[in-house]
Design an enzyme around this catalytic site. Structure first.
Site, PDB file in Angstrom:
ATOM      1  N   GLN A  46       0.849  -1.187   0.000  1.00 28.16           N
ATOM      2  CA  GLN A  46       0.000   0.000   0.000  1.00 28.16           C
ATOM      3  C   GLN A  46       0.882   1.233   0.000  1.00 28.16           C
ATOM      4  O   GLN A  46       1.876   1.289   0.720  1.00 28.16           O
ATOM      5  CB  GLN A  46      -0.890  -0.016   1.254  1.00 28.16           C
ATOM      6  CG  GLN A  46      -1.825   1.166   1.387  1.00 28.16           C
ATOM      7  CD  GLN A  46      -2.723   1.034   2.625  1.00 28.16           C
ATOM      8  OE1 GLN A  46      -3.269  -0.008   2.910  1.00 28.16           O
ATOM      9  NE2 GLN A  46      -2.867   2.124   3.355  1.00 28.16           N
ATOM     10  N   ARG A  59       1.890  15.207  12.592  1.00 27.01           N
ATOM     11  CA  ARG A  59       1.091  13.985  12.443  1.00 27.01           C
ATOM     12  C   ARG A  59       1.824  12.881  13.188  1.00 27.01           C
ATOM     13  O   ARG A  59       2.924  12.498  12.831  1.00 27.01           O
ATOM     14  CB  ARG A  59       0.922  13.632  10.966  1.00 27.01           C
ATOM     15  CG  ARG A  59       0.151  14.683  10.177  1.00 27.01           C
ATOM     16  CD  ARG A  59       0.085  14.293   8.700  1.00 27.01           C
ATOM     17  NE  ARG A  59      -0.530  15.318   7.888  1.00 27.01           N
ATOM     18  CZ  ARG A  59      -1.774  15.244   7.389  1.00 27.01           C
ATOM     19  NH1 ARG A  59      -2.535  14.201   7.659  1.00 27.01           N
ATOM     20  NH2 ARG A  59      -2.238  16.217   6.643  1.00 27.01           N
ATOM     21  N   HIS A  62       2.140   7.576  15.570  1.00 23.72           N
ATOM     22  CA  HIS A  62       1.181   6.538  15.207  1.00 23.72           C
ATOM     23  C   HIS A  62       1.817   5.163  15.102  1.00 23.72           C
ATOM     24  O   HIS A  62       3.023   5.034  14.920  1.00 23.72           O
ATOM     25  CB  HIS A  62       0.548   6.867  13.849  1.00 23.72           C
ATOM     26  CG  HIS A  62      -0.154   8.173  13.818  1.00 23.72           C
ATOM     27  ND1 HIS A  62      -0.210   8.953  12.683  1.00 23.72           N
ATOM     28  CD2 HIS A  62      -0.841   8.861  14.767  1.00 23.72           C
ATOM     29  CE1 HIS A  62      -0.903  10.057  12.931  1.00 23.72           C
ATOM     30  NE2 HIS A  62      -1.282  10.029  14.197  1.00 23.72           N
ATOM     31  N   LYS A  72       7.267   0.959   7.439  1.00 29.78           N
ATOM     32  CA  LYS A  72       7.014   2.105   6.560  1.00 29.78           C
ATOM     33  C   LYS A  72       8.310   2.560   5.909  1.00 29.78           C
ATOM     34  O   LYS A  72       9.359   2.578   6.552  1.00 29.78           O
ATOM     35  CB  LYS A  72       6.474   3.298   7.358  1.00 29.78           C
ATOM     36  CG  LYS A  72       5.130   3.085   7.997  1.00 29.78           C
ATOM     37  CD  LYS A  72       4.707   4.328   8.785  1.00 29.78           C
ATOM     38  CE  LYS A  72       3.342   4.142   9.405  1.00 29.78           C
ATOM     39  NZ  LYS A  72       2.949   5.330  10.189  1.00 29.78           N
ATOM     40  N   TYR A 132       4.539   7.390   1.610  1.00 28.38           N
ATOM     41  CA  TYR A 132       5.186   6.245   2.231  1.00 28.38           C
ATOM     42  C   TYR A 132       4.531   4.943   1.824  1.00 28.38           C
ATOM     43  O   TYR A 132       3.342   4.866   1.589  1.00 28.38           O
ATOM     44  CB  TYR A 132       5.253   6.392   3.752  1.00 28.38           C
ATOM     45  CG  TYR A 132       3.951   6.591   4.467  1.00 28.38           C
ATOM     46  CD1 TYR A 132       3.311   5.526   5.099  1.00 28.38           C
ATOM     47  CD2 TYR A 132       3.372   7.857   4.552  1.00 28.38           C
ATOM     48  CE1 TYR A 132       2.116   5.722   5.772  1.00 28.38           C
ATOM     49  CE2 TYR A 132       2.185   8.055   5.221  1.00 28.38           C
ATOM     50  CZ  TYR A 132       1.566   6.978   5.831  1.00 28.38           C
ATOM     51  OH  TYR A 132       0.377   7.166   6.497  1.00 28.38           O
ATOM     52  N   ASP A 173      -4.688  13.194  17.538  1.00 29.28           N
ATOM     53  CA  ASP A 173      -3.304  13.290  17.993  1.00 29.28           C
ATOM     54  C   ASP A 173      -3.180  14.104  19.278  1.00 29.28           C
ATOM     55  O   ASP A 173      -2.294  13.845  20.093  1.00 29.28           O
ATOM     56  CB  ASP A 173      -2.418  13.873  16.902  1.00 29.28           C
ATOM     57  CG  ASP A 173      -2.179  12.880  15.769  1.00 29.28           C
ATOM     58  OD1 ASP A 173      -2.447  11.678  15.952  1.00 29.28           O
ATOM     59  OD2 ASP A 173      -1.730  13.318  14.693  1.00 29.28           O
TER      60      ASP A 173
END
Length: 190
Positions: A46, A59, A62, A72, A132, A173
């Site tokens: 993906q 961001r 995570h 990633k 990414y 967040d």
């Protein structure tokens, strides 16, 4: 291709060469065979692409919990970001340690963030675009995070370079738990 192993096990900085002429330039950002030869063999499935309009957009931090954990390969394709990875693998000798690198479109470096790490970034320029690859499909039930400003992590976010006193955050967040109030779903395997 320049491949630098950083001091947190599995964290790798990859800088592909750029070939240019009067028309512009070309860069090969991923080659399954060459990367496998270098020991970086990931079945990426993906691709994700984000754009943050304002500098100072943060961001993260995570993760995707097992069995939906993700490796990633992160790059900035427009502008610049401060990209951060935090080792949260239970039993890791570097548990809770973080590393940050500047990624920008001009330099073309990419950060490989392995499973078991939190990931986040701060945009340093307007209209920063980040792309990414991940080796696992997104699973909303496995989505999680840890507070970007956790004092136990003490991440040195370059807010001044982004031109802000406080980052721009999503509601999600802004409400993430501190590391001490969170149980890691990851285990270190030496």
């Amino acid at each position: 291709m320049k491949i630098e192993t950083l001091d947190l096990p599995g964290l790798t900085l990859i800088t592909p060469p750029r070939f240019g002429d009067h028309r512009g330039w070309f860069r090969e950002t991923w080659n399954q065979g060459r990367m496998a030869e270098a020991g970086l063999d990931f079945p990426f499935c993906q691709d994700n692409h984000s754009m943050s309009a304002e500098p100072g957009t943060l961001r993260g931090l995570h993760y995707q919990a097992p069995p939906s954990a993700q490796t990633k390969l992160v790059r900035c394709t427009l502008g610049a970001i401060w990209d951060v990875a935090v080792d949260v693998r239970t039993g890791s000798p570097t548990f809770g340690q973080w590393r940050g690198v500047r990624l920008d479109a001009e330099g073309g470096a990419q950060l490989l963030v392995p499973r078991g790490f939190l990931h986040g970034f701060l945009t340093l320029t307007p209209n920063a675009e980040v792309q990414y690859k991940v080796d696992g499909l997104y699973d909303a039930a496995a989505d999680g995070g840890v507070a970007w400003d956790d004092p136990d992590l003490a991440i040195d976010w370059p807010l001044a370079e982004a031109g802000v006193d406080a980052p721009i955050l999503s509601g999600k967040d802004a409400a993430q738990p501190k590391l001490a109030d969170w149980t890691s779903p990851f285990t270190y395997e030496s």
